[in-house]
Structures are given as structure tokens and as C-alpha cells.
Design an enzyme around this catalytic site. Structure first.
Site, PDB file in Angstrom:
ATOM      1  CB  SER A 234      -0.951  -0.064   1.189  1.00 45.23           C
ATOM      2  OG  SER A 234      -2.102   0.655   0.889  1.00 45.23           O
ATOM      3  CE  LYS A 238      -0.051   5.226  -1.900  1.00 44.17           C
ATOM      4  NZ  LYS A 238      -1.060   4.556  -2.638  1.00 44.17           N
ATOM      5  CD1 TRP A 325      -7.948   3.318  -1.715  1.00 41.66           C
ATOM      6  CD2 TRP A 325      -9.579   4.453  -2.721  1.00 41.66           C
ATOM      7  NE1 TRP A 325      -7.831   4.637  -1.350  1.00 41.66           N
ATOM      8  CE2 TRP A 325      -8.822   5.353  -1.963  1.00 41.66           C
ATOM      9  CE3 TRP A 325     -10.668   4.933  -3.462  1.00 41.66           C
ATOM     10  CZ2 TRP A 325      -9.098   6.725  -1.892  1.00 41.66           C
ATOM     11  CZ3 TRP A 325     -10.952   6.301  -3.399  1.00 41.66           C
ATOM     12  CH2 TRP A 325     -10.168   7.170  -2.629  1.00 41.66           C
ATOM     13  CG  HIS A 375      -5.736  -2.501   0.720  1.00 44.34           C
ATOM     14  ND1 HIS A 375      -4.995  -2.173  -0.385  1.00 44.34           N
ATOM     15  CD2 HIS A 375      -5.251  -1.743   1.737  1.00 44.34           C
ATOM     16  CE1 HIS A 375      -4.109  -1.249  -0.059  1.00 44.34           C
ATOM     17  NE2 HIS A 375      -4.243  -0.974   1.224  1.00 44.34           N
TER      18      HIS A 375
HETATM   19  C1  GCU Z   1      -5.401   4.767   1.839  1.00 45.55           C
HETATM   20  C2  GCU Z   1      -4.810   5.557   0.701  1.00 45.55           C
HETATM   21  C3  GCU Z   1      -3.991   4.671  -0.245  1.00 45.55           C
HETATM   22  C4  GCU Z   1      -2.994   3.851   0.544  1.00 45.55           C
HETATM   23  C5  GCU Z   1      -3.702   3.111   1.649  1.00 45.55           C
HETATM   24  C6  GCU Z   1      -2.779   2.323   2.577  1.00 45.55           C
HETATM   25  O1  GCU Z   1      -6.393   3.913   1.359  1.00 45.55           O
HETATM   26  O2  GCU Z   1      -5.849   6.207   0.027  1.00 45.55           O
HETATM   27  O3  GCU Z   1      -3.301   5.464  -1.194  1.00 45.55           O
HETATM   28  O4  GCU Z   1      -2.297   2.988  -0.316  1.00 45.55           O
HETATM   29  O5  GCU Z   1      -4.385   4.016   2.465  1.00 45.55           O
HETATM   30  O6  GCU Z   1      -1.619   2.676   2.734  1.00 45.55           O
HETATM   31  O7  GCU Z   1      -3.274   1.361   3.178  1.00 45.55           O
END
Ligand code: GCU
Length: 397
Positions: A234, A238, A325, A375
Site C-alpha cells: 500500500s 509506493k 480503490w 487490500h
Molecule cells: C489509503 C490511501 C492509499 C494507501 C492506503 C494504505 O487507502 O488512500 O493510497 O495505499 O491508504 O496505505 O493502506
């Protein structure tokens, strides 16, 4: 300064493929024809991502790490693994590492990954101190005893060990708390100035921290720093992508459900958009990235070019069906459109031309899967990462 274009509170995210605006992806190979020309093109793309999205590290002045506590080693998992908790200091912050490695390992390849809630959540072991730093989604933002081992299902520690790898993890909040605090806390406190519009947000700060941990791993005889796979889920996916792009010492890079700002193509605007991520998490990217709120077509790159920055090193992008998402199809397309760069460099890239079926990974030098479920990081994900890493870092088929 750069105007912050706020999005309307009621703007609903789009999940409908038929409503994706027409777009053209920038060509990672624009203007080049041979492998020999790639390093210069790569440098240009990397600099654009740094200046327009993640932000540059302001100075190398605080790169040095020191060992604060060499830690002691103890056997875990019935003796087949050794747990070790060295503490290193970076820019005045203590980074508490949790290392689990095959007992008697010499020069073992390793997975390096941040955890979300503290080392004590990765393994249920009373010898792992609770982090004293700010933690998300907890009462008072404090770590709790009762959370020992609470994230264990996301860490296939025994499988990692059984396959001959070490795991090195640390809490990302040791480096920088994940809160929009005006860059006053975490390692930022050591840096005299607030970041300029082209200087780092928190993702670049966390990525920098991973490189400094890699510096430290170079001093550890049990671990082979030339075979470190950097992994993240997540927001931390990134982060692993940006760490791998910046630091070519990372031998393999894994993005788990990284979505917007990670592996997903920004121009698709499916699920989370640039405007949304900049609004919800203003501290993650540099201020220049605000220019692209509802304005993705002006980006000089898209996320397939972030994946391409790993070339020719192996990179894995993973999605989950219910994680809409994060735009699974956008993550697949980024992996696919990075493939021409791998091919130019004589590597396979992603074998699949079309999005693979659920739970059916495609693995070349680029790996991709979309698994069932939501997720998270699961056993299935780790099984693929270990298989992929064995092939690329241990020469096993
Ligand atoms: C939120 C956010 C995402 C990210 C996520 C996470 O949903 O919008 O961009 O990847 O958190 O880190 O779990």
C-alpha cells in the site's frame, strides 16, 4: 507557491472503465533506440519523478548511520531462525530493526520491508519492545501490548526462513510519523528548512530511510546486501517502488497493492485519484505534485515509467480483486507498459499480454498477480514473492 486545487467533498471516485477519460501514456523509450541510450533516458525520467512527484532528498548531509545498540541474538522458531534487534541512528532518530534470519546464515538474501504498526505486531515475542513513536489507528496513537503479533498473518516469517531468506523489518514511523505535521517531526527535525516544492514528502523520506538501512545491512556478515528485495504494502508499496527507483542497489522490488501514486496508472483516474491522494495525504508527495490534481494529462510520466526505472532488475506488482480503490487493472497496465524497457535491455518483462486470471501469477523479469480477496498481504502473496526471489536471487527455477 503552487495553488492547492481542492476537490469537492462530494466528488465520487469513478470505478467505471467506460468513464475513463481518453489518454495517451508517455513513452518510456521516447527518443531512444538502443540499450546504450537507456541510462541517460532513465536519469531524465528519475529526475522528473523526483521533481514533480516524490520530491528530492534536500541534502546528503544526514546520510550517515551509526549503531546505537548492537543488539543480542536469540533463537526463535524452534532454533531454525535467529532474531536480532540492532538499533541504528539516522538523523537523530533511532531505527529499531527486527531481523529474523536462518540460524547460521552467511550472506543470506533478504526481504527488507517497513511495517505499519511496530515490530511487536510482526512477531508475538515479549522481547520485542513496543514502539514509543506515534502510531496510526490506535487509541492515543500509542502502541499496545495486546497488539503483539497482530500483523503476523501479513508476514510469512517461517516460510521466508524455510526458503533461506532473512527478513529485515522496521516501523516506518521510526523514520517519519505518517501525519501531516508540517515536516517538524521524524528525521525532518534534523533538516533546517521546510521542504521546497520539489523536495521530499514522506514517501521519499521513508524511501531514503530504506536506503540507509541497506547501508547498514552492508556491514552485517549474515546478510548479502547485493541480494536485498525491498517490499512494501500500500503506501509502503509506493515507498518500496520509489526506494527501488532511486537506489539501484536494491536487487529486487515488490509493490503489494500500492495503487495510486504507486503502480497504478494515474491517467485512468479509477478509484483513488491524484487530487484525492493529495487532499487526504498532503504530506506524502512534494508540493509540485499538486499541479496534477484533476490534471493528470500534464504529468511528464505515468506509473509504468516508475516500474520501468527498476529495469533490468526484477520487479513484482501485485493486486487484489476487491482492492478496487488501488485500481488493479491500472496496476497491471503499468507492469505491462514497462515491458518494452525490459525488452530493450534483453529481458523478458511481463509474460502476460492480457490481465491474468485471478490467482494465476505471470512471472518474467516483471511479475504480476491479482489474487482473490481484499487490500492486504497474504500467504499467497508471499508464496509468489519467495518463488520470484528464489528464481532471481538464488538462481532457482
Ligand atoms: C489509503 C490511501 C492509499 C494507501 C492506503 C494504505 O487507502 O488512500 O493510497 O495505499 O491508504 O496505505 O493502506
Amino acid at each position: 507557491g503552487v495553488a492547492h486545487i481542492a476537490i469537492a467533498q462530494d466528488a465520487k471516485p469513478n470505478y467505471d472503465e467506460s468513464k475513463i477519460p481518453a489518454y495517451t501514456l508517455p513513452d518510456p523509450l521516447a527518443g531512444i533506440e538502443s540499450a546504450a541510450q537507456w541510462p541517460a533516458r532513465r536519469k531524465q525520467i528519475l529526475e522528473q519523478f523526483a521533481a514533480e512527484m516524490f520530491g528530492k532528498v534536500p541534502t546528503d548531509k544526514f546520510n550517515a548511520i551509526s549503531v546505537k545498540d548492537a543488539g543480542t541474538r536469540k533463537q526463535v522458531l524452534g532454533g531454525k531462525a535467529t532474531m536480532w534487534q540492532p538499533v541504528i541512528t539516522l538523523a537523530g532518530r533511532d531505527l529499531n530493526l527486527l531481523v529474523v534470519m536462518p540460524t547460521d546464515s552467511q550472506q543470506a538474501p533478504a526481504f527488507l520491508a517497513y511495517n505499519f504498526h511496530g515490530n511487536h505486531t510482526v512477531l508475538d515475542d515479549a522481547d520485542i519492545p513496543l514502539t514509543k513513536n506515534w502510531v496510526r489507528s490506535k487509541p492515543d496513537n500509542r502502541a499496545r501490548e495486546e497488539d503483539r503479533g497482530s500483523a503476523a498473518s501479513r508476514w510469512a516469517v517461517e516460510k521466508i526462513i524455510d526458503n533461506g531468506f532473512a527478513l529485515v523489518t522496521l516501523y516506518y514511523g521510526d523514520v517519519d510519523p505518517d501525519v501531516d505535521d508540517g515536516f517538524e517531526n521524524g528525521v525532518h527535525a534534523a533538516f533546517p528548512d521546510k521542504p521546497a516544492a520539489d523536495q521530499w514528502g514522506s514517501i521519499a523520506t521513508w524511501a531514503w530511510g530504506l536506503s540507509r538501512v541497506l547501508d547498514f545491512l552492508g556491514t552485517v556478515p549474515e546478510i548479502d546486501e547485493t541480494r536485498v528485495a525491498v517490499m512494501g504494502h500500500s503506501r509502503l508499496g509506493k515507498t518500496s517502488l520509489w526506494a527501488g527507483a532511486n537506489d539501484e542497489r536494491f536487487a529486487l522490488v515488490i509493490s503489494n497493492n500500492s495503487g495510486c501514486g504507486g503502480a497504478a496508472i494515474s491517467r485512468r483516474r479509477i478509484g483513488e485519484s491524484v487530487a484525492r491522494i493529495n487532499t487526504s495525504f498532503p504530506h506524502w508527495f512534494c508540493d509540485n505534485f499538486l499541479k496534477y490534481n484533476d490534471n493528470e494529462s500534464q504529468l511528464p510520466f505515468d506509473q509504468h515509467m516508475l516500474i520501468a526505472l527498476m529495469a533490468p532488475r526484477p520487479v513484482y506488482v501485485a493486486s487484489a480483486v476487491e482492492d478496487t480503490w488501488a485500481d488493479p487493472r491500472g496496476e497491471f497496465l503499468a507492469a505491462k507498459h514497462a515491458t518494452p524497457v525490459y525488452e530493450l535491455l534483453g529481458r523478458e518483462g511481463l509474460p502476460a499480454d492480457e490481465m491474468p486470471a485471478v490467482d494465476e501469477p505471470s512471472q518474467g523479469s516483471i511479475g504480476y498477480h491479482i489474487r482473490s480477496g481484499g487490500h492486504s498481504v497474504t500467504e499467497f502473496d508471499w508464496t509468489q514473492y519467495i518463488k520470484f526471489a528464489k528464481r532471481h536471487l538464488m538462481n532457482e527455477q
